[in-house]
Design an enzyme around this catalytic site. Structure first.
Site: not given
Ligand code: FRU
Length: 491
Positions: A23-24, A80, A152, A203, A294
């Site tokens: 993901n991110d 995270f 974050d 986020e 998401w």
């Molecule tokens: C955003 C998020 C962040 C978090 C991460 C967890 O997509 O929800 O806020 O740090 O993904 O994987």
């Protein structure tokens, strides 16, 4: 022989993990001639799970070398999202000999003997250009028992005040902290409780300064905030931005609280942030986002790997009638991927116009339209299964739409079929579209990046033809360029 990642739906010129979940984007930093890209990664599964930082390195922002996992969960929790910086002046004391990298991330765990989530900020440092990381023994460096969503951290050096600044997502707001050394943090201010969109949890913030209209004497600060999924809104998770002033401790929004500015009008650009420490001789603000949402990220029909990043994009600010707005275009380095280009010029399109065979589903399509009397015009990409992806412009409404309702498999989520729309003004009478198609991803940049649409599509088989069309009249295509794009993997 290098791996070429040929699975179904796997993009060929966008970054994706060797296998399993992504993901991110995290910790993007440029150091010693290398662009680092870390990312939220579950190395043992294709759905979200205990978060690690995956890692890749590039010398040109285009070709990436996968690296071993950079950060693994520890006694403080999972790793995270967060950022990384170069500690040029050894403010931390970690680098007595030569500058090195510091990652600032969220340790996501639970309170002792409890299920209650606890999010705190930790740091780790690297003395070997990001290859290995040492977690700071005094972790976590920042915590607040009263705030549950506390994550974050995006950190940068603020020249004027000679301090590190951290912007942190704190539920429905952002908090700013400052530090002399990345270890001791002091609260500075809070922003956002009443501003912009609150459709979901805030986020992955980012804060940076950019010249307006290229004028170095007129600078503004841009604050990016991703907002999480909320079932009351069909769009799922998405990213907004604010434009304003920042003095090292307080952000002042130039626009009214009611103003909502979206970074992207497609459904699939989330949690994006920008690179740290791009040399001033380069001067660009380079951004990358996670191409998913998401709402359905865990469900998209790929096997063995899940999710990719957008192309790296250069961000800039332009002033227009409504105010100062963000513009984004793919970085120019992407041009090295261009293989063979077919160019068609001065076409008049009427009803169902010409059809062009597509040799690949790794394509750049650039179309320059001149509005004539057609009410709607555009481009259809289709395959023999009757699946079609439609990019159309409504002249009267001045709306550009990317319609994926019949573009492929929508079955995995009720929210996936969608027409993604944005207001786009013709410039004079011209509308320019730059489209990047890469297997299951499409990025559309309208009028040199005034509006961007990032969207996933899951056709049963590759789109084999491109058709131009016009309704109720004609449109002129000044030029249509179809370019086959090279893969970034292999060779
Ligand atoms: C955003 C998020 C962040 C978090 C991460 C967890 O997509 O929800 O806020 O740090 O993904 O994987």
């Amino acid at each position: 022989m290098k791996v070429t990642y040929q699975e179904k739906h796997r993009p060929q010129y966008h970054f994706s993990p060797a296998k399993n979940w992504l993901n991110d984007p995290n910790g993007m930093v440029y150091f010693n001639g290398e662009y680092h890209l870390f990312y939220q990664h579950h190395p043992f599964g294709t759905t979200w799970g205990p978060m690690h930082w995956g890692h890749a390195i590039s010398k040109d922002l285009v070709h990436w070398e996968h690296q071993p996992i950079a950060l693994e969960p520890d006694e403080h929790g999972a790793i995270f999202s967060g950022s990384a910086v170069v500690d040029w002046n050894n403010t931390t004391g970690f680098f007595p000999d030569e500058p090195g990298l510091v990652a600032i991330y969220t340790s996501a765990g639970t309170y002792p003997d409890s299920e209650r989530p606890r999010q705190r900020q930790s740091i780790a440092y690297s003395k070997d250009s990001g290859r290995t990381w040492i977690k700071y023994e005094g972790n976590p460096v920042l915590s607040d028992e009263n705030i549950t969503d506390y994550r974050d951290p995006k950190v940068f050096w603020h020249e004027e005040t000679d301090k590190w600044v951290m912007v942190l997502a704190t539920g429905q707001s952002l908090m700013f902290y400052t530090s002399p050394n990345l270890i001791d943090w002091e609260f500075a201010s809070e922003f956002g409780n009443t501003a912009g969109s609150h459709a979901g949890v805030w986020e992955c913030p980012d804060l940076f300064r950019l010249p307006v209209d290229g004028d170095e004497h007129r600078q503004k600060w841009v604050l990016l905030v991703s907002i999480g999924d909320n079932h009351d809104f069909k769009e799922g998770s998405r990213t907004q931005y604010f434009v304003g002033e920042f003095d090292g401790s307080v952000f002042v929004n130039d626009n009214s609280d009611e103003t909502i500015l979206w970074l992207d009008y497609g459904r699939d650009n989330y949690a994006g942030v920008s690179w740290s420490d791009i040399p001033s001789t380069d001067g660009r603000r380079i951004y990358i986002g996670w191409m998913s949402n998401w709402r359905y990220a865990n469900l998209v029909p790929t096997k063995g790997w899940r999710s990719a990043m957008t192309l790296p994009r250069e961000l800039s600010l332009v002033s227009c009638e409504e105010g100062v707005r963000l513009v984004q275009k793919p970085v120019e380095e992407v041009k090295v991927l261009r293989n063979k280009t077919d160019i068609y010029e001065n076409l008049i399109v009427e009803a169902h116009g010409s059809i062009y065979d597509l040799v690949s589903d790794s394509l750049e399509i650039v179309a320059e339209f001149e509005v004539q009397d057609a009410s709607v015009f555009g481009i259809i990409l289709r395959n023999a299964n009757g699946e079609k992806l439609v990019v159309s412009y409504d002249v009267g409404k001045e709306i550009l739409a990317v319609d994926r309702t019949h573009a492929g498999d929508n079955s995995f989520s009720d929210s996936f079929a969608a027409v993604q729309e944005a207001k786009v003004n013709a410039v004079g009478s011209k509308v320019k579209l730059q489209i990047f198609l890469d297997a299951s991803t499409i990025e559309v940049f309208a009028n040199d990046g005034e509006a961007a649409f990032t969207s996933l599509v899951f056709p049963k088989e590759a789109y084999q033809e491109l058709q131009l069309f016009a309704e109720d009249g004609t449109v002129k295509i000044e030029s249509l360029k179809l370019t086959e794009m090279k893969s970034i993997w292999g060779a």
